[in-house]
Design a protein around this motif. Structure first.
Motif: not given
Length: 194
Positions: A162-172
């Motif tokens: 979830a934290a990795i996807l959190t950073l990814w979605s923030m980048f998006v």
């Protein structure tokens, strides 16, 4: 204003102090009860959005309150878990998730002021991230952190994902907003200074 969808959102907000109280009771069932309460909050989150769209019950109040309720519920649950797990391996991904929520909330508010809210609308990655967060938090709430190492490991794997996807979605979101952020004039920045 207080239609069924908004009532479900308000129920989720009521669950927040209830979750904390239940988790800190001296009873062994507190773990399962707090996990069930958080899981129920996750279901009401999906349900209120579905009802609002299906029956055209969307309101400005609901549009404001729904993401606030989600972020408060997640932040409080993570805070409780940070205290009970009290190690860097949990604190690190939990902090990433909480900080990302603050950054994206501020970004959305700022973009809305510029009439660009749609630029940072919720993405598929964001929805998957939210689902993983809910699963991770439910798994970690449901057992005593001092026992059940296998269940805790499953929860840790889910919270890291979830934290990795959190950073990814923030980048998006930041990438989508970057043209607007880059074009922001110094005069406008001075107006926004407090």
């Amino acid at each position: 204003m207080f239609n069924i969808a908004n009532q479900l959102t308000l129920i989720r907000i009521v669950f927040i102090p209830l979750l904390v109280v239940i988790y800190y009771t001296p009873f062994e069932w507190r773990f399962l009860a707090s996990a069930a309460l958080f899981g129920l909050a996750g279901i009401t989150d999906a349900l209120d959005g579905y009802i609002a769209r299906k029956y055209n019950l969307t309101t400005p109040f609901g549009a404001f309150l729904d993401p606030v309720a989600d972020k408060l519920m997640v932040a409080v649950a993570l805070a409780v878990l940070i205290e009970s797990h009290s190690n860097i391996w949990f604190t690190l991904p939990a902090t990433v998730i909480i900080c990302r929520e603050i950054v994206i909330s501020a970004l959305r508010e700022w973009m809305a002021e510029l009439g660009e809210r749609a630029t940072v609308a919720v993405s598929v990655v964001g929805k998957i991230k939210t689902t993983l967060q809910i699963i991770a938090i439910v798994v970690l709430l449901m057992v005593n952190p001092k026992g059940y190492p296998l269940i805790n490991t499953v929860g840790y794997v889910a919270i890291y994902a979830a934290a990795i996807l959190t950073l990814w979605s923030m980048f998006v979101y930041l990438k989508a907003a970057w043209p607007t952020l880059k074009g922001h004039s110094e005069t406008d920045e001075e107006k926004g200074d407090t």
